[in-house]
Design a protein around this motif. Structure first.
Motif, short mmCIF file in Angstrom:
data_model
loop_
_atom_site.label_atom_id
_atom_site.label_comp_id
_atom_site.label_asym_id
_atom_site.label_seq_id
_atom_site.Cartn_x
_atom_site.Cartn_y
_atom_site.Cartn_z
N ASN A 134 13.19 3.08 -9.60
CA ASN A 134 12.51 1.84 -10.00
C ASN A 134 11.03 1.79 -9.61
O ASN A 134 10.41 0.74 -9.70
CB ASN A 134 13.24 0.63 -9.43
CG ASN A 134 13.18 0.58 -7.90
OD1 ASN A 134 12.58 1.44 -7.25
ND2 ASN A 134 13.82 -0.42 -7.31
N GLY A 135 10.49 2.92 -9.15
CA GLY A 135 9.08 2.96 -8.79
C GLY A 135 8.79 2.56 -7.36
O GLY A 135 7.62 2.44 -6.97
N TYR A 136 9.85 2.37 -6.53
CA TYR A 136 9.65 1.93 -5.15
C TYR A 136 8.74 2.89 -4.38
O TYR A 136 8.86 4.12 -4.46
CB TYR A 136 10.98 1.82 -4.40
CG TYR A 136 10.78 1.61 -2.91
CD1 TYR A 136 10.52 0.34 -2.40
CD2 TYR A 136 10.79 2.69 -2.03
CE1 TYR A 136 10.31 0.15 -1.04
CE2 TYR A 136 10.58 2.51 -0.66
CZ TYR A 136 10.33 1.24 -0.18
OH TYR A 136 10.10 1.06 1.16
N THR A 137 7.82 2.30 -3.63
CA THR A 137 6.99 3.07 -2.71
C THR A 137 6.58 2.17 -1.56
O THR A 137 6.78 0.95 -1.61
CB THR A 137 5.75 3.64 -3.43
OG1 THR A 137 5.05 4.54 -2.56
CG2 THR A 137 4.80 2.53 -3.85
N SER A 138 6.04 2.75 -0.53
CA SER A 138 5.60 1.97 0.62
C SER A 138 4.32 2.56 1.17
O SER A 138 4.13 3.78 1.16
CB SER A 138 6.67 1.96 1.72
OG SER A 138 6.20 1.28 2.87
N CYS A 139 3.44 1.70 1.63
CA CYS A 139 2.18 2.13 2.24
C CYS A 139 1.95 1.31 3.50
O CYS A 139 1.42 0.19 3.42
CB CYS A 139 1.03 1.96 1.25
SG CYS A 139 -0.53 2.63 1.89
N PRO A 140 2.35 1.83 4.65
CA PRO A 140 2.08 1.10 5.89
C PRO A 140 0.58 1.12 6.21
O PRO A 140 0.01 2.19 6.43
CB PRO A 140 2.88 1.88 6.94
CG PRO A 140 3.85 2.73 6.16
CD PRO A 140 3.13 3.04 4.88
N LEU A 141 -0.05 -0.03 6.20
CA LEU A 141 -1.50 -0.13 6.39
C LEU A 141 -1.79 -0.46 7.85
O LEU A 141 -1.75 -1.62 8.27
CB LEU A 141 -2.08 -1.20 5.46
CG LEU A 141 -1.97 -0.85 3.97
CD1 LEU A 141 -1.98 -2.10 3.10
CD2 LEU A 141 -3.10 0.09 3.58
N VAL A 142 -2.07 0.58 8.64
CA VAL A 142 -2.40 0.40 10.05
C VAL A 142 -3.73 -0.34 10.14
O VAL A 142 -4.72 0.07 9.54
CB VAL A 142 -2.51 1.76 10.77
CG1 VAL A 142 -2.76 1.54 12.26
CG2 VAL A 142 -1.26 2.59 10.55
#
Length: 443
Positions: A365-373
């Protein structure tokens, strides 16, 4: 006479033992499944498939003797983690049931189901998974190759220069600290700004923040692709007096003169002009591109990425070819989190195809994650679908807010999950956790 015989016998035993080792470790030339690439996505897939299909039915083509946990590079560059925590020998992370071919792929011939290696040897496959990642193009910026690693120029994107980041930041006393984001697709699109926030915090701790101007230059038209998190990051930058310059693409670095040249993009009145900015520190996110062996093959689309169905990850023309991660044409952010979610879909669909099972295809489904420190113990945990732009947050609280829990999760928990689970093929992302931690899809 006796001594001469002893030497002869020892030499004979050595030759026999060498022949045995050579035979025992020689790689076959044909496999049920060949995985090109030993990064996070490639190992997540190859580990499971090799366990399911049996020993040496799966091979991994990977030229690097070292595997890097790239999500940790921001923490290394910011002085929060040791570089030693971010890498292990490739031999230790490839599944013992898979055959590691320690070479680079040079050509893919999907019509004949073969891959030509850098030494000219050919490897045949029944099924192919391309997980080669994306190539850092330092040569794409004039003067960068001769400047990086010195002259105050560093990059968290390369294991060769990531340690320079913290070293050079510590040497700053005054002047401009510049952080750049290119116009090309890149892996981990949040990383170019993360290091700016960590640098700001470091300068504050040293008591020199009023003497250092922190400037973020992005070739894009907004600070982050998803509005919810873009709004949050704009507020973080504003509150810390970090200048955000949109539509500015780094095109040249003068290391000796400590000057960076930006081309102004977009359609504004200054579009096409260049701006020269002096710097004391420069963190460069290099432009990136598909590897030539993919771009020049029949499996690539017009942009040079492996042309796959965005739901099933199966190639649009060659049904025995799949792709995962940064090298694929999937229109979502290129992150390890995306690769984890994609790996589950790919393995399900490929195993069903191999076994001839007529089960419904799994859909990504296009899931992604970007943890922004954003600092020590502070982090905005962006989770979303790159296909729809809608947030897909795992936890019940608003993840666009800086949170110590999000930092702990990213800095301490996920690295352990990466080594112990993702590379072994047993981590498919937080979908199951989300059902418990955020069942109503709040925020």
């Amino acid at each position: 006479m006796f001594a001469a015989k002893s030497v002869t016998r020892a030499a004979s035993r050595h030759r026999c033992w060498t022949r045995f080792l050579s035979t025992a470790t020689a790689a076959p030339s044909s496999y049920k499944v060949v995985v090109v690439g030993g990064g996070a996505g490639g190992l997540a897939v190859s580990s499971t498939l090799s366990q399911k299909l049996g020993k040496n039915e799966v091979s991994v083509i990977e030229p690097s003797a070292t595997h890097y946990q790239q999500p940790l590079f921001t923490f290394v560059g910011g002085g929060l983690k040791s570089f030693d925590e971010a890498h292990r020998p490739t031999s230790e992370v490839v599944s013992p049931d898979a055959q590691w071919i320690n070479q680079a792929a040079a050509h893919i011939d999907p019509d004949n189901n073969t891959i030509t290696l850098a030494d000219g040897a050919k490897v045949s496959y029944e099924y192919l998974v391309v997980a080669a990642g994306i190539e850092l193009n330092f040569a794409g910026i004039k003067g960068l190759e001769s400047s990086i690693g010195k002259n105050g120029v560093a990059s968290n994107y390369s294991p060769h220069y990531v340690q320079n980041t913290y070293e050079f930041l510590q040497n700053v006393r005054e002047g401009n600290a510049l952080f750049t984001m290119p116009a090309t697709p890149i892996k981990c699109a949040g990383a170019p700004q993360k290091i700016a926030y960590l640098a700001d915090e470091l300068f504050c701790e040293k008591g020199i923040r009023d003497k250092v101007a922190v400037n973020y230059y992005t070739a894009l038209g907004k600070i982050f692709a998803i509005d919810k998190y873009a709004n949050a990051m704009n507020e973080v930058a504003r509150s810390r007096d970090i200048s955000v310059n949109l539509f500015h693409d780094l095109v040249e670095v003068d290391g000796a003169g400590k000057k960076a040249t930006f081309k102004i993009l977009g359609s504004g009145p200054q579009a096409g002009e260049t701006v020269v900015v002096p710097y004391e520190f420069l963190h460069v996110t290099p432009p990136m591109k598909p590897f030539d062996f993919i771009k020049n093959s029949a499996i690539a689309n017009g942009a040079g990425y492996v042309d796959v169905n965005q739901g099933t990850l199966q190639h649009t023309k060659y049904p025995n070819v799949y792709a995962i991660g940064d090298c694929s044409s999937l229109p979502t952010s290129k992150t390890a989190a995306a690769a984890a979610a994609q790996s589950s879909v790919l393995k399900h669909n490929l195993l069903n195809q191999i076994r001839g099972t007529a089960a419904p295809a799994a859909e990504y489904n296009g899931y992604t994650s970007c943890p922004l420190v954003t600092g020590k113990h502070k982090l905005v945990l962006a989770e979303f679908s790159g296909y729809t732009g809608a947030p897909h947050e795992t936890f019940f609280f608003n993840q666009a807010k800086e949170h110590a829990f999000s930092y702990w999760l990213t800095a301490d928990v996920l690295p352990a999950v990466y080594w112990s689970s993702m590379l072994k093929g047993t981590w498919d992302g937080p979908a199951t956790i989300r059902k418990v931690a955020n069942p109503t899809s709040a925020n």
